[in-house]
Scaffold this motif. Structure first.
Motif, PDB file in Angstrom:
ATOM      1  N   ALA A 157      28.601  45.628  44.527  1.00  0.00           N
ATOM      2  CA  ALA A 157      28.306  45.895  43.115  1.00  0.00           C
ATOM      3  C   ALA A 157      29.343  46.803  42.475  1.00  0.00           C
ATOM      4  CB  ALA A 157      26.910  46.499  42.996  1.00  0.00           C
ATOM      5  N   GLY A 158      29.752  47.826  43.215  1.00  0.00           N
ATOM      6  CA  GLY A 158      30.721  48.762  42.654  1.00  0.00           C
ATOM      7  C   GLY A 158      32.026  48.081  42.292  1.00  0.00           C
ATOM      8  N   SER A 159      32.535  47.234  43.201  1.00  0.00           N
ATOM      9  CA  SER A 159      33.781  46.507  42.941  1.00  0.00           C
ATOM     10  C   SER A 159      33.631  45.612  41.725  1.00  0.00           C
ATOM     11  CB  SER A 159      34.148  45.616  44.134  1.00  0.00           C
ATOM     12  OG  SER A 159      34.479  46.390  45.232  1.00  0.00           O
ATOM     13  N   LEU A 160      32.489  44.971  41.643  1.00  0.00           N
ATOM     14  CA  LEU A 160      32.254  44.058  40.525  1.00  0.00           C
ATOM     15  C   LEU A 160      32.261  44.811  39.204  1.00  0.00           C
ATOM     16  CD1 LEU A 160      31.496  41.262  39.440  1.00  0.00           C
ATOM     17  CD2 LEU A 160      29.113  41.781  39.944  1.00  0.00           C
ATOM     18  N   GLU A 161      31.553  45.933  39.179  1.00  0.00           N
ATOM     19  CA  GLU A 161      31.489  46.717  37.925  1.00  0.00           C
ATOM     20  C   GLU A 161      32.877  47.203  37.522  1.00  0.00           C
ATOM     21  OE1 GLU A 161      28.544  49.853  38.392  1.00  0.00           O
ATOM     22  OE2 GLU A 161      27.320  48.412  39.539  1.00  0.00           O
ATOM     23  N   ARG A 162      33.646  47.671  38.507  1.00  0.00           N
ATOM     24  CA  ARG A 162      34.978  48.178  38.173  1.00  0.00           C
ATOM     25  C   ARG A 162      35.885  47.045  37.689  1.00  0.00           C
ATOM     26  NH1 ARG A 162      33.765  51.287  42.642  1.00  0.00           N
ATOM     27  NH2 ARG A 162      34.836  49.869  44.076  1.00  0.00           N
ATOM     28  N   LEU A 163      35.757  45.887  38.317  1.00  0.00           N
ATOM     29  CA  LEU A 163      36.565  44.736  37.915  1.00  0.00           C
ATOM     30  C   LEU A 163      36.265  44.358  36.469  1.00  0.00           C
ATOM     31  CD1 LEU A 163      38.550  42.468  38.714  1.00  0.00           C
ATOM     32  CD2 LEU A 163      36.588  41.144  39.504  1.00  0.00           C
ATOM     33  N   VAL A 164      34.976  44.304  36.151  1.00  0.00           N
ATOM     34  CA  VAL A 164      34.584  43.942  34.789  1.00  0.00           C
ATOM     35  C   VAL A 164      35.093  44.980  33.800  1.00  0.00           C
ATOM     36  CG1 VAL A 164      32.604  43.700  33.253  1.00  0.00           C
ATOM     37  CG2 VAL A 164      32.570  42.615  35.493  1.00  0.00           C
ATOM     38  N   ALA A 165      35.000  46.237  34.199  1.00  0.00           N
ATOM     39  CA  ALA A 165      35.408  47.323  33.299  1.00  0.00           C
ATOM     40  C   ALA A 165      36.891  47.240  32.970  1.00  0.00           C
ATOM     41  CB  ALA A 165      35.076  48.659  33.927  1.00  0.00           C
ATOM     42  N   ARG A 166      37.728  46.787  33.908  1.00  0.00           N
ATOM     43  CA  ARG A 166      39.166  46.799  33.624  1.00  0.00           C
ATOM     44  C   ARG A 166      39.703  45.479  33.088  1.00  0.00           C
ATOM     45  NH1 ARG A 166      39.060  46.934  39.337  1.00  0.00           N
ATOM     46  NH2 ARG A 166      40.175  45.220  40.368  1.00  0.00           N
ATOM     47  N   CYS A 167      38.816  44.508  32.838  1.00  0.00           N
ATOM     48  CA  CYS A 167      39.274  43.240  32.273  1.00  0.00           C
ATOM     49  C   CYS A 167      38.709  43.065  30.863  1.00  0.00           C
ATOM     50  CB  CYS A 167      38.837  42.060  33.149  1.00  0.00           C
ATOM     51  SG  CYS A 167      39.644  42.045  34.753  1.00  0.00           S
ATOM     52  N   PRO A 168      39.417  43.573  29.877  1.00  0.00           N
ATOM     53  CA  PRO A 168      38.864  43.585  28.518  1.00  0.00           C
ATOM     54  C   PRO A 168      38.732  42.202  27.903  1.00  0.00           C
ATOM     55  CG  PRO A 168      41.165  44.252  28.500  1.00  0.00           C
ATOM     56  CD  PRO A 168      40.787  44.114  29.937  1.00  0.00           C
ATOM     57  N   ASN A 169      39.433  41.203  28.485  1.00  0.00           N
ATOM     58  CA  ASN A 169      39.374  39.856  27.917  1.00  0.00           C
ATOM     59  C   ASN A 169      38.319  38.975  28.557  1.00  0.00           C
ATOM     60  OD1 ASN A 169      41.547  40.368  26.196  1.00  0.00           O
ATOM     61  ND2 ASN A 169      42.989  39.966  27.854  1.00  0.00           N
ATOM     62  N   LEU A 170      37.506  39.567  29.430  1.00  0.00           N
ATOM     63  CA  LEU A 170      36.504  38.764  30.132  1.00  0.00           C
ATOM     64  C   LEU A 170      35.491  38.193  29.152  1.00  0.00           C
ATOM     65  CD1 LEU A 170      35.940  38.048  33.110  1.00  0.00           C
ATOM     66  CD2 LEU A 170      34.232  39.867  33.126  1.00  0.00           C
ATOM     67  N   ARG A 171      35.376  36.854  29.168  1.00  0.00           N
ATOM     68  CA  ARG A 171      34.443  36.205  28.255  1.00  0.00           C
ATOM     69  C   ARG A 171      33.384  35.402  28.992  1.00  0.00           C
ATOM     70  NH1 ARG A 171      36.165  39.434  25.890  1.00  0.00           N
ATOM     71  NH2 ARG A 171      37.457  39.494  24.023  1.00  0.00           N
ATOM     72  N   THR A 172      33.721  34.912  30.190  1.00  0.00           N
ATOM     73  CA  THR A 172      32.759  34.150  30.992  1.00  0.00           C
ATOM     74  C   THR A 172      32.544  34.865  32.304  1.00  0.00           C
ATOM     75  OG1 THR A 172      33.461  32.024  30.085  1.00  0.00           O
ATOM     76  CG2 THR A 172      32.351  31.967  32.198  1.00  0.00           C
ATOM     77  N   LEU A 173      31.283  35.151  32.609  1.00  0.00           N
ATOM     78  CA  LEU A 173      30.973  35.791  33.883  1.00  0.00           C
ATOM     79  C   LEU A 173      29.681  35.202  34.417  1.00  0.00           C
ATOM     80  CD1 LEU A 173      31.635  37.991  35.960  1.00  0.00           C
ATOM     81  CD2 LEU A 173      30.237  39.575  34.621  1.00  0.00           C
ATOM     82  N   ARG A 174      29.798  34.499  35.552  1.00  0.00           N
ATOM     83  CA  ARG A 174      28.593  33.907  36.138  1.00  0.00           C
ATOM     84  C   ARG A 174      28.389  34.508  37.521  1.00  0.00           C
ATOM     85  NH1 ARG A 174      28.412  27.632  34.137  1.00  0.00           N
ATOM     86  NH2 ARG A 174      28.818  28.085  31.936  1.00  0.00           N
ATOM     87  N   LEU A 175      27.300  35.243  37.632  1.00  0.00           N
ATOM     88  CA  LEU A 175      27.034  36.024  38.830  1.00  0.00           C
ATOM     89  C   LEU A 175      26.211  35.234  39.828  1.00  0.00           C
ATOM     90  CD1 LEU A 175      26.002  39.230  36.878  1.00  0.00           C
ATOM     91  CD2 LEU A 175      28.245  38.707  37.855  1.00  0.00           C
ATOM     92  N   SER A 176      26.342  35.599  41.092  1.00  0.00           N
ATOM     93  CA  SER A 176      25.586  34.911  42.126  1.00  0.00           C
ATOM     94  C   SER A 176      24.210  35.558  42.283  1.00  0.00           C
ATOM     95  CB  SER A 176      26.344  34.956  43.455  1.00  0.00           C
ATOM     96  OG  SER A 176      26.429  36.295  43.896  1.00  0.00           O
TER      97      SER A 176
END
Lengths: 575, 196
Positions: A195-214
């Motif tokens: 979870a921590g890696s995922l949150e940090r990844l999302v935080a540093r990708c400002p252009n993220l528009r599609t995110l589908r979680l498992s």
């Protein structure tokens, strides 16, 4: 046009949007062929065995985007043996040698190994987009390689793949410098997620528009992610189990409210009905909703949700929505273009789910409906005729009556007239799947009216060779024909052998085609690969030499310029 | 034993064929495969529609299409294996878990636990609870029809945390949402609404 300088011709070609058009202009003259091939950026290979990868790469050295499809469609339903083929490695190896500028790779129904993913990751410095659909053969280690080495990765889209779980560390392999992600879909992964890696990844990708979680991603994590990425457009929610009394519920609802751009929702793997109100605030903006993996949500709660989704264009749902729920869809979702209703109980005989009534309701309430996949317990001719009248714009019409060969329950007649009405009314129909009790007559109608039809799926239908012949003679634009458990034999197969060179492929299983018929086809048409698939049983001691009169269980015919393939397993005979 | 003409007809009636009983399908040659005829028969049982292996007692005088046996045809219905597997996995999870829920009874010194899966319906459940808690009550337990004679009402806590009267919803729905049971004294129960 031939007097224009080549740069101008190339510029004009830039306006050609489709592969088909570009393919066509390349055949006009040598100059155009050359201009076209050097400026071609995107290539689509519908059958990986139709052409050698070397030839593609040699012809289009400037290739940036490659799409390749492997196994035939019926592989989705376990009709093709596991190691039949469709290997991605040769394509990746060849591209690595011949077009290092490759930026996008899309593979469907192919075998993808960790080795090939690693090679992919290391070979293309500008690699941006990886889409894998219904593939298998790789693990999270392969994903780790992609995350580690693809420095400018924009899209990692994994749709319905069978991925071996080797731990959650792959997500942590995205370096801190990776800020380019626009789309990340790992919904099909079954293992734990960091979870921590995922949150940090999302935080540093400002252009993220599609995110589908498992499924392994908790509601807590989802909540934090929504807080960091309120600009998301497409969200797969992860497990979505909340104890509704807990603080988490209110937090998540508040975070959803902030997501003003959210247009598409999916996931809800373990969602209980009481949790759904958390998404009510954004329902009014939704254009896409996929609840087909949420069996715990029953009709009443589905209805409450859908009431709020007036802008819905695409809806994927389970049949527990019932006819009643579909009536609500019809009243609410006036913009609906695509509807898919999946069965929650696969073997029928369960609670009566959806019938022809639901479909008629939707057709009458949603005039823009153009794409349908509908699993139901029964269908009537009258209903299909009404649907055809209400919705003349169908481009894709796939109807699956769960009971094979089931007639119209009201009249006890075959469904020929109903499907006939569909093909006659829907002039733009490109894809059709049939089911229920059907005679040769339905194929007569299809041959007569379905001029734009490109893909036809037939199961347990027809009376004689005439049925198949009507289709082969009539459907001028037919590209893919797949048939199972229908009484079509050699006479139909060999009626017009030239036809198969105008098509991508033909699949026939459990029909009446014999080995002799296949051999004849192969002999007459060297431009086709005629594959006969025979699964072996270990317990058999003696191999009888098969007679030409024997029926062939599975046959796959496709046009190719690559000749017989060299990676076919033992049980595949290319004649 | 003599084989009379009628016996022979019956013999033909019980023959394993690829097709609906009563239809005279032309004799089809066995499918080609290294396994030969053994495989053909096996395939006939597994893959052919309808379930011909079950038709040993078929009534051949019935010429019209018989209702299809719920045999499982390979690759049917046409649903992607990914979807089928994910539902199967979920079902297996639920089934393996069993459905043990606590049962408390007002006034009883200890609770019990029962597996809801073993009961087929409300009647069986009621009887089981009756047996289990008989020693603690003077009368019969009943919460189903709300009959006035009983001292107790059987209630359950659902997934949302609400206390519901047992018996309102279909059995399958009940066992999928029941988290625990409470046998409540009537005097407490009368203040409760009967259903949400």
């Amino acid at each position: 046009m031939t007097y224009f300088p080549e740069e101008v011709v190339e510029h004009i070609f830039d306006f050609l949007a489709t592969h088909r058009d570009r393919n066509t202009v390349s055949t006009v003259c040598k100059t155009w062929y050359r201009v076209e091939r050097l400026s071609r950026r995107s290539v689509f290979v519908g059958n990986c065995y139709a052409v050698h990868p070397e030839r593609v790469v040699a012809r289009f050295p400037g290739l940036r985007s490659l799409t390749v499809k492997g196994k035939p469609h019926f592989a989705d339903f376990n009709l093709i043996p596991h190691d039949w083929g469709g290997f991605s490695l040769p394509w990746i190896e060849t591209a690595a040698r011949g077009c290092p500028g490759l930026e996008e790779l899309r593979l469907k129904r192919m075998v993808v190994s960790d080795e090939s993913l690693e090679l992919l990751a290391r070979s293309f410095p500008n690699f941006k987009v990886l889409v894998l659909i219904s593939c298998e053969g790789f693990s999270t280690d392969g994903l780790a390689a992609i995350a580690t080495y693809c420095r400018v990765l924009r899209e990692l889209d994994l749709q319905e793949n069978e991925v071996e779980d080797r731990g959650p560390q792959w997500l942590s392999c995205f370096p801190d410098s990776c800020t380019s992600l626009v789309s990340l879909n790992f919904a099909c992964l079954k293992g734990e997620v960091n979870a921590g890696s995922l949150e940090r990844l999302v935080a540093r990708c400002p252009n993220l528009r599609t995110l589908r979680l498992s499924r392994a991603v908790s509601i807590d994590t989802l909540s934090k992610i929504l807080a960091r990425a309120p600009h998301l457009v497409d969200l797969g929610t992860g497990s979505f189990t909340i104890d509704h009394r807990a603080e988490a519920y209110h937090k998540v609802m508040n975070n959803f409210i902030k997501c003003k751009s959210l247009r598409s929702l999916s996931g809800f793997w373990d969602a209980a009905p009481r949790c759904l109100p958390a998404v009510y605030p954004i329902c009014g903006n939704l254009t896409g909703l996929n609840l087909s993996y949420a069996p715990a949500i029953q009709c009443a709660d589905l209805i409450k949700l859908i009431h709020r989704c007036s802008k819905l264009q695409r809806l994927w749902i389970l049949d527990c929505i019932g006819d009643k729920g579909l009536a609500v869809v019809a009243n609410t979702c006036k913009e609906l273009q695509e509807l898919r209703v999946f069965p929650s109980d696969f073997y029928g005989g369960g609670i009566a789910a959806v019938t022809e009534e639901g479909l008629v309701a939707v057709s009458s309430g949603c005039p823009k409906l153009s794409s349908l996949l509908y699993f139901c317990n029964q269908m009537t001719n009258a209903a299909l005729i009404t649907v055809a009248k209400n919705c003349p714009h169908f481009t894709r019409f796939r109807l699956c009556i769960l009971d094979p060969k089931k007639p119209d329950p009201v009249t006890n007649q075959p469904l020929d007239e109903g499907f006939g009405a569909i093909v006659q009314s829907c002039k733009d129909l490109r894809r059709l799947s049939l089911s229920g009790l059907l005679t040769d007559r339905v194929f007569l109608y299809i041959g007569m009216y379905a001029e734009r039809l490109e893909m036809l799926s037939i199961a347990f239908a027809g009376d004689s060779d005439k049925g198949m012949v009507y289709v082969l003679n009539g459907c001028k634009n037919l590209r893919k024909l797949e048939i199972r458990d229908s009484p079509f034999g050699d006479a139909a197969l060999l009626e017009d052998v030239g036809k198969y060179e105008t098509m991508r492929s033909l699949w026939m299983s459990s029909c009446d085609v014999t080995l002799g018929g296949c051999k004849t086809l192969a002999a007459k048409m060297p431009g086709l690969n005629v594959e006969v698939i025979n699964e072996r049983d270990e317990s058999d001691e003696m191999e009888e030499s098969p007679s030409d009169l024997g029926r062939v269980e599975k046959m796959y015919v496709y046009r190719t310029v690559a000749g017989p393939r060299n990676d076919a397993p033992d049980f595949v005979w290319t004649l | 034993m003599e084989v009379s003409v009628s016996d022979f007809d019956n013999l033909k009636a019980t023959e394993l064929r690829l097709g609906l009983p009563g239809i005279d399908a032309p004799e089809k040659p066995a499918p080609v495969s290294p396994r030969g005829s053994k495989r053909a028969l096996l395939k006939a049982n597994e893959e052919c529609w309808p379930g011909t292996s079950k038709s040993l007692e078929a009534d051949t005088s019935n010429q019209e299409a018989q209702p299809m046996a719920k045999a499982q045809v390979i690759g049917w219905p046409p649903i992607r294996s990914y979807r089928k597997n994910s539902f199967k996995a979920r079902k297996a999870e639920v089934e393996a878990a069993g459905l043990f829920v606590k049962v408390s009874m007002d006034g009883a010194p200890y609770l019990r636990k029962i597996d809801l899966k073993v009961y087929k319906g409300y009647k069986e459940l009621r009887e089981a609870l009756d047996n289990m808690f008989r020693c603690f009550s003077t009368g019969e337990l009943s919460g189903m029809e709300g009959c006035n004679g009983s001292e107790y009402a059987i209630t359950y806590e659902d997934k949302d945390g609400d206390w519901m009267l047992v018996g309102d919803v279909p059995w399958e729905m009940f066992i999928s949402s029941c988290k625990r049971l409470r046998i409540m004294r009537r005097s407490e129960a009368t203040g409760m609404p009967s259903s949400p």
